[in-house]
Scaffold this active site. Structure first.
Site, mmCIF file in Angstrom:
data_model
loop_
_atom_site.group_PDB
_atom_site.id
_atom_site.type_symbol
_atom_site.label_atom_id
_atom_site.label_comp_id
_atom_site.label_asym_id
_atom_site.label_seq_id
_atom_site.Cartn_x
_atom_site.Cartn_y
_atom_site.Cartn_z
ATOM 1 N N HIS A 151 -18.665 -9.202 4.837
ATOM 2 C CA HIS A 151 -17.330 -8.670 5.147
ATOM 3 C C HIS A 151 -16.690 -9.507 6.243
ATOM 4 O O HIS A 151 -17.285 -9.714 7.298
ATOM 5 C CB HIS A 151 -17.422 -7.208 5.607
ATOM 6 C CG HIS A 151 -16.072 -6.585 5.825
ATOM 7 N ND1 HIS A 151 -15.734 -5.900 6.962
ATOM 8 C CD2 HIS A 151 -14.961 -6.576 5.041
ATOM 9 C CE1 HIS A 151 -14.469 -5.480 6.860
ATOM 10 N NE2 HIS A 151 -13.992 -5.883 5.708
ATOM 11 N N HIS A 152 -15.503 -10.013 5.968
ATOM 12 C CA HIS A 152 -14.724 -10.759 6.957
ATOM 13 C C HIS A 152 -13.391 -10.068 7.173
ATOM 14 O O HIS A 152 -12.426 -10.347 6.462
ATOM 15 C CB HIS A 152 -14.439 -12.186 6.471
ATOM 16 C CG HIS A 152 -15.624 -13.089 6.470
ATOM 17 N ND1 HIS A 152 -15.608 -14.327 5.859
ATOM 18 C CD2 HIS A 152 -16.859 -12.952 7.027
ATOM 19 C CE1 HIS A 152 -16.795 -14.915 6.038
ATOM 20 N NE2 HIS A 152 -17.570 -14.095 6.728
ATOM 21 N N GLU A 153 -13.325 -9.142 8.108
ATOM 22 C CA GLU A 153 -12.009 -8.612 8.496
ATOM 23 C C GLU A 153 -11.420 -9.626 9.466
ATOM 24 O O GLU A 153 -12.055 -9.977 10.456
ATOM 25 C CB GLU A 153 -12.168 -7.239 9.164
ATOM 26 C CG GLU A 153 -10.882 -6.674 9.731
ATOM 27 C CD GLU A 153 -9.759 -6.576 8.703
ATOM 28 O OE1 GLU A 153 -9.911 -5.855 7.719
ATOM 29 O OE2 GLU A 153 -8.711 -7.270 8.895
ATOM 30 N N GLU A 177 -8.952 4.127 -0.752
ATOM 31 C CA GLU A 177 -9.047 4.498 0.665
ATOM 32 C C GLU A 177 -7.975 5.523 1.055
ATOM 33 O O GLU A 177 -8.186 6.352 1.923
ATOM 34 C CB GLU A 177 -8.973 3.264 1.558
ATOM 35 C CG GLU A 177 -7.684 2.495 1.474
ATOM 36 C CD GLU A 177 -7.696 1.212 2.315
ATOM 37 O OE1 GLU A 177 -8.769 0.790 2.755
ATOM 38 O OE2 GLU A 177 -6.607 0.647 2.528
ATOM 39 N N GLU A 208 -5.362 -6.817 1.626
ATOM 40 C CA GLU A 208 -4.091 -6.996 2.364
ATOM 41 C C GLU A 208 -3.471 -8.388 2.195
ATOM 42 O O GLU A 208 -2.499 -8.725 2.863
ATOM 43 C CB GLU A 208 -4.243 -6.690 3.872
ATOM 44 C CG GLU A 208 -4.544 -5.241 4.181
ATOM 45 C CD GLU A 208 -6.027 -4.956 4.232
ATOM 46 O OE1 GLU A 208 -6.792 -5.866 4.568
ATOM 47 O OE2 GLU A 208 -6.406 -3.823 3.900
ATOM 48 N N GLU A 229 -7.076 -6.463 -3.068
ATOM 49 C CA GLU A 229 -6.615 -5.073 -2.953
ATOM 50 C C GLU A 229 -5.113 -5.103 -3.227
ATOM 51 O O GLU A 229 -4.685 -4.954 -4.348
ATOM 52 C CB GLU A 229 -6.942 -4.535 -1.576
ATOM 53 C CG GLU A 229 -6.585 -3.077 -1.404
ATOM 54 C CD GLU A 229 -6.587 -2.689 0.043
ATOM 55 O OE1 GLU A 229 -6.053 -3.432 0.876
ATOM 56 O OE2 GLU A 229 -7.121 -1.618 0.356
ATOM 57 N N GLU A 248 0.837 -1.204 0.000
ATOM 58 C CA GLU A 248 0.000 0.000 0.000
ATOM 59 C C GLU A 248 0.872 1.256 0.000
ATOM 60 O O GLU A 248 0.860 2.052 0.930
ATOM 61 C CB GLU A 248 -0.972 -0.052 1.175
ATOM 62 C CG GLU A 248 -1.958 -1.209 1.014
ATOM 63 C CD GLU A 248 -3.017 -1.296 2.098
ATOM 64 O OE1 GLU A 248 -3.087 -0.397 2.957
ATOM 65 O OE2 GLU A 248 -3.786 -2.280 2.092
ATOM 66 N N ASN A 290 4.008 2.330 6.522
ATOM 67 C CA ASN A 290 2.657 2.023 6.975
ATOM 68 C C ASN A 290 2.494 0.535 7.237
ATOM 69 O O ASN A 290 1.432 0.066 7.578
ATOM 70 C CB ASN A 290 1.603 2.532 5.990
ATOM 71 C CG ASN A 290 1.845 2.020 4.598
ATOM 72 O OD1 ASN A 290 2.805 1.293 4.362
ATOM 73 N ND2 ASN A 290 0.987 2.384 3.672
ATOM 74 N N SER A 291 3.564 -0.210 7.094
ATOM 75 C CA SER A 291 3.508 -1.627 7.407
ATOM 76 C C SER A 291 3.909 -1.832 8.858
ATOM 77 O O SER A 291 4.562 -1.004 9.469
ATOM 78 C CB SER A 291 4.487 -2.363 6.506
ATOM 79 O OG SER A 291 5.033 -3.446 7.187
HETATM 80 C C1 NOJ Z 1 -8.630 -2.212 5.121
HETATM 81 C C2 NOJ Z 1 -9.395 -2.382 3.859
HETATM 82 O O1 NOJ Z 1 -8.608 -2.096 2.749
HETATM 83 C C3 NOJ Z 1 -10.598 -1.496 3.926
HETATM 84 O O2 NOJ Z 1 -11.286 -1.509 2.707
HETATM 85 C C4 NOJ Z 1 -11.464 -1.960 5.062
HETATM 86 O O3 NOJ Z 1 -12.570 -1.118 5.175
HETATM 87 C C5 NOJ Z 1 -10.698 -1.951 6.370
HETATM 88 N N1 NOJ Z 1 -9.469 -2.638 6.221
HETATM 89 C C6 NOJ Z 1 -11.490 -2.601 7.491
HETATM 90 O O4 NOJ Z 1 -11.637 -3.956 7.242
HETATM 91 CA CA CA Z 2 -6.112 -1.879 2.695
#
Ligand code: NOJ
Ligand code: CA
Length: 711
Positions: free
Chosen positions: A411-413, A506, A482, A500, A170, A192-193
């Site tokens: 959405h799965h974060e 973003e 990520e 991504e 990124e 940013n890592s």
């Molecule tokens: C980073 C992702 O790129 C972004 O799209 C997302 O909203 C946030 N993480 C939260 O999961």
């Molecule tokens: Ca991201």
């Protein structure tokens, strides 16, 4: 070219050329060491470069080799991707399989002989090669210390690069000479890592290069499976890149068991930048589709409860409780923070908007418990992926969406906790099936768990593929953020509809990205597969959404429209807020109309870092869409419509930057013109600084008789 660099050798032993004869690979073993080189139209592209693999606690596969056998063959087939930039893809190459035998010194012959194959595929637009480790007595399990693949450059080329990092891509791109990488590294490494960069001359792939003679060279990899992601470390004195694999927690770079192969190392080359963008070399080097029934895999155009979180207007979390493990919060008794984006009313508003304007899906982030701790203090329990917050009625919202012909996107974060995700995956997919979800946006923010593993290491790469294949069992499409940057695996697993793995939109809400960013990404990040770039921002001043966020989106509205065409993806988001689109309904019409799957793509003009213009024909229709983007400079672009069918008339609607348009001063100035075009038409279009244009084209009918020519 002869491999003259190496002592004792003036004539390369083995050679293979591309079907059109323009690209050639040469190979030889000199003093026991394997070397290869690449040329294009007789010009050197890669000078003689070493090949080999260094092992841990074992005799390395780098020297004492002899050529055992060489087999040459041809291949030519045309295949149909499930989705893509074109309906069919030709996979046409000439192959050279070099079988090497290694005799380890100081050992008896029987105990010492080892076999290594290097397979080259030579295409009209470049070369792919990989290491193959056949089944054999003296090499079974082995651990990689480092891969020894070199890419010796022929000069101090211009490079479009981002710094090496084991965890993220990124970054903004830097455009510099190779010899300047070291000096510019610290400013490029914005840190940013979670992990520090490994070397001050390390860059990531796909790496785009341009020589002073006007050759475009691109280095990347294809089919990254059960292996670590490759970075490139520059030896500045010799202008030679050497592979630098991502280590694991112990510093090891890969655990292999013969028979097995490495990913393909790729070198694309052309004297026309458009050829690099049009290349299918990476996809062709991947295995054919492994999913038998692909009828459920469909391109998706979506909106989402998302930009309002990214800009800081609303929150993912339901409460403002401090970071605590999810099983310690009783949400039914906790005070909501009144900024929670994924609430029933707001989600219904997005569903209504999607239904009214023809979008397939609505992404909802922050729907599930755990966001209070998502940064990951207690990561091993961070999310369960099945329990909604009290104000998100999962059943009602899915029913509501389905009643309007729209689906919700899951959405799965994972917060990088692969262990937690794998533990909950079955239940999570079952929940999705129960409510009729067929796509996930997943994410891997933060340090990886198991601790010490990197996002781009072999272990995590295996996890991403596991998530894709498990999802396929439930007929679920995946868009992973990520995760490791793609290497064409979407050919084999087309339910991987996006990633991504680069600096997406973003960042326009995190301080901004340079306008030239979108003129580089198609040369680099997009080589391996589509990006969920999330274009479509119409209100550039982010303070209009959140007065505390002083970011600014460096783009004009027409530049944003063009991205739906220039940034190829079967997954496209209209990322801005519904109320912003309502202000500019005439421009929004392009996002509504634009296709997400194509029969043909024609790159009309391109220069990395400067501009890209591409025309695409909608899958199964006679409609065309054209997009053009420029960097920080305004420029005129003469667009020739010769890609259209001869003898047919079309109606074109041009969305062009307005007279005073400028990304910094007047991003919302645009002009929409409609007129007739044929394949003889040529139209001059002005792009503002940070601007662009978009054109939608459909066959003309009787009713269009009175329309004038497009100007
Ligand atoms: C980073 C992702 O790129 C972004 O799209 C997302 O909203 C946030 N993480 C939260 O999961
Ligand atoms: Ca991201």
């Amino acid at each position: 070219m002869a491999l003259v660099c190496c002592a004792g050798m003036t004539q390369a032993k083995e050679k293979q050329t591309s079907p059109d004869g323009k690209v050639a690979v040469e190979f030889d073993v000199v003093n026991g060491i394997p070397y290869y080189s690449v040329s294009y139209k007789g010009k050197d592209v890669i000078n003689p470069s070493r090949l080999g693999i260094e092992l841990i606690n074992d005799y390395s596969l780098i020297d004492n080799f002899k050529i055992k056998d060489v087999n040459k063959s041809k291949f030519d087939e045309t295949w149909e991707p499930v989705w893509g930039e074109s309906k069919t893809i030709r996979n046409n190459y000439k192959e050279m399989e070099v079988q090497l035998v290694q005799q380890q010194p100081g050992k008896k012959k029987k105990e010492s002989l080892r076999y290594l194959t290097i397979r080259f595929r030579v295409y009209d637009d470049g070369v792919g090669f990989r290491y193959e480790f056949p089944e054999q007595d003296n090499l079974t399990y082995f651990t990689i210390k480092e891969e020894f693949t070199e890419f010796a450059m022929t000069g101090d080329h211009t490079a479009y690069w981002i710094p090496g990092d084991y965890d993220t891509q990124e970054y903004d791109y830097v455009i510099s000479r190779l010899s300047q990488i070291d000096e510019l590294f610290d400013s490029a490494y914005t840190g940013n890592s979670s992990q520090t960069a490994f070397s001050k001359t390390g860059v990531q792939t796909s790496l785009q290069l341009k020589t002073d003679e006007g050759l475009y060279i691109n280095i990347h990899e294809a089919a990254l499976i059960d292996y670590s992601c490759m970075h490139l470390n520059l030896d500045e004195a010799n202008l030679t890149f050497r592979s630098w694999l991502t280590p694991d927690a112990r510093g090891h770079k890969g655990y292999l068991q013969a028979p097995c192969t490495s990913p393909w190392r790729t070198v694309m080359v052309s004297d026309d930048a458009c050829d690099i963008l049009a290349s299918n070399l990476i996809l062709n080097l991947n295995e054919p589709c492994k999913i038998t029934d692909t009828s459920w895999i469909k391109p998706v155009k979506y909106v989402g409860v998302w930009w309002e979180m990214i800009t800081g207007k609303s929150s993912w979390a339901y409460t403002d409780l401090p970071s605590v493990q999810i099983d310690k919060i009783d949400y039914t008794k906790s005070k909501p923070n009144n900024r929670h984006g994924a609430n029933n009313k707001n989600v219904m508003r997005y569903i209504d908007f999607a239904a009214e304007h023809g979008f397939d899906q609505v992404l909802v982030e922050g729907w599930n418990i755990g966001w209070e701790d998502w940064a990951g203090k207690t990561k091993d329990y961070v999310f369960d992926f099945v329990t909604p917050y009290p104000d998100f009625d999962i059943e009602m919202l899915n029913n509501y969406a389905h009643s309007k012909g729209v689906r919700l996107m899951m959405h799965h974060e994972t917060s990088g906790s692969t262990r937690n995700y794998e533990r909950h995956m079955d239940a999570a997919f079952e929940l999705m099936e129960k409510y009729g979800y067929n796509s996930i946006k997943s994410g891997y923010v933060g340090d990886m768990l198991p601790r010490g593993e990197y996002h781009y290491g072999q272990w995590c790469n295996n996890h991403y593929l596991y998530a894709i294949t498990e999802a396929a069992k439930h007929k679920v499409m995946v868009n992973a953020h990520e995760a490791v940057r793609p290497t064409g695996l979407c050919r084999t697993y087309p339910n991987l509809i996006g990633n991504e793995s680069a600096r997406g939109t973003e960042y326009q809400a995190f301080g901004g990205s340079h306008p030239h960013h979108v003129t580089i990404l198609p040369f680099t990040r997009l080589q391996g597969g589509p990006m969920d770039y999330t274009p479509g921002i119409f209100v550039m001043d982010i303070t209009k959404i959140n007065p505390e966020n002083k970011s600014y989106c460096n783009s004009t509205i027409c530049n944003q429209l063009a991205l739906y065409v220039t940034m190829y993806s079967p997954l496209q988001m209209a990322a801005d807020l519904p109320e912003h689109y309502e202000k500019y309904m005439d421009a929004f019409q392009f996002i509504k109309d634009v296709a997400v799957d194509w029969d043909e793509s024609h790159y009309l003009a391109a220069e990395p870092g400067e501009y890209i213009v591409v025309a695409r024909k909608e899958k199964g229709e006679d409609n065309w869409f054209v997009g053009g983007v420029t960097n920080e400079e305004e420029r005129d672009m003469e667009v020739s419509f010769d890609f259209l069918d001869k003898n047919d008339k079309y109606v074109a609607t041009l969305y062009a930057d307005g007279k005073n348009a400028d990304y910094a001063k007047k991003p919302d100035s645009y002009k929409i013109t409609t007129g007739i075009v044929t394949n003889k038409s040529e139209v001059k279009i002005k792009m503002a600084r940070g601007g662009g244009f978009a054109i939608s084209i459909r066959p003309a009918t009787e009713a269009d008789k009175k329309l004038k020519k497009l100007k």
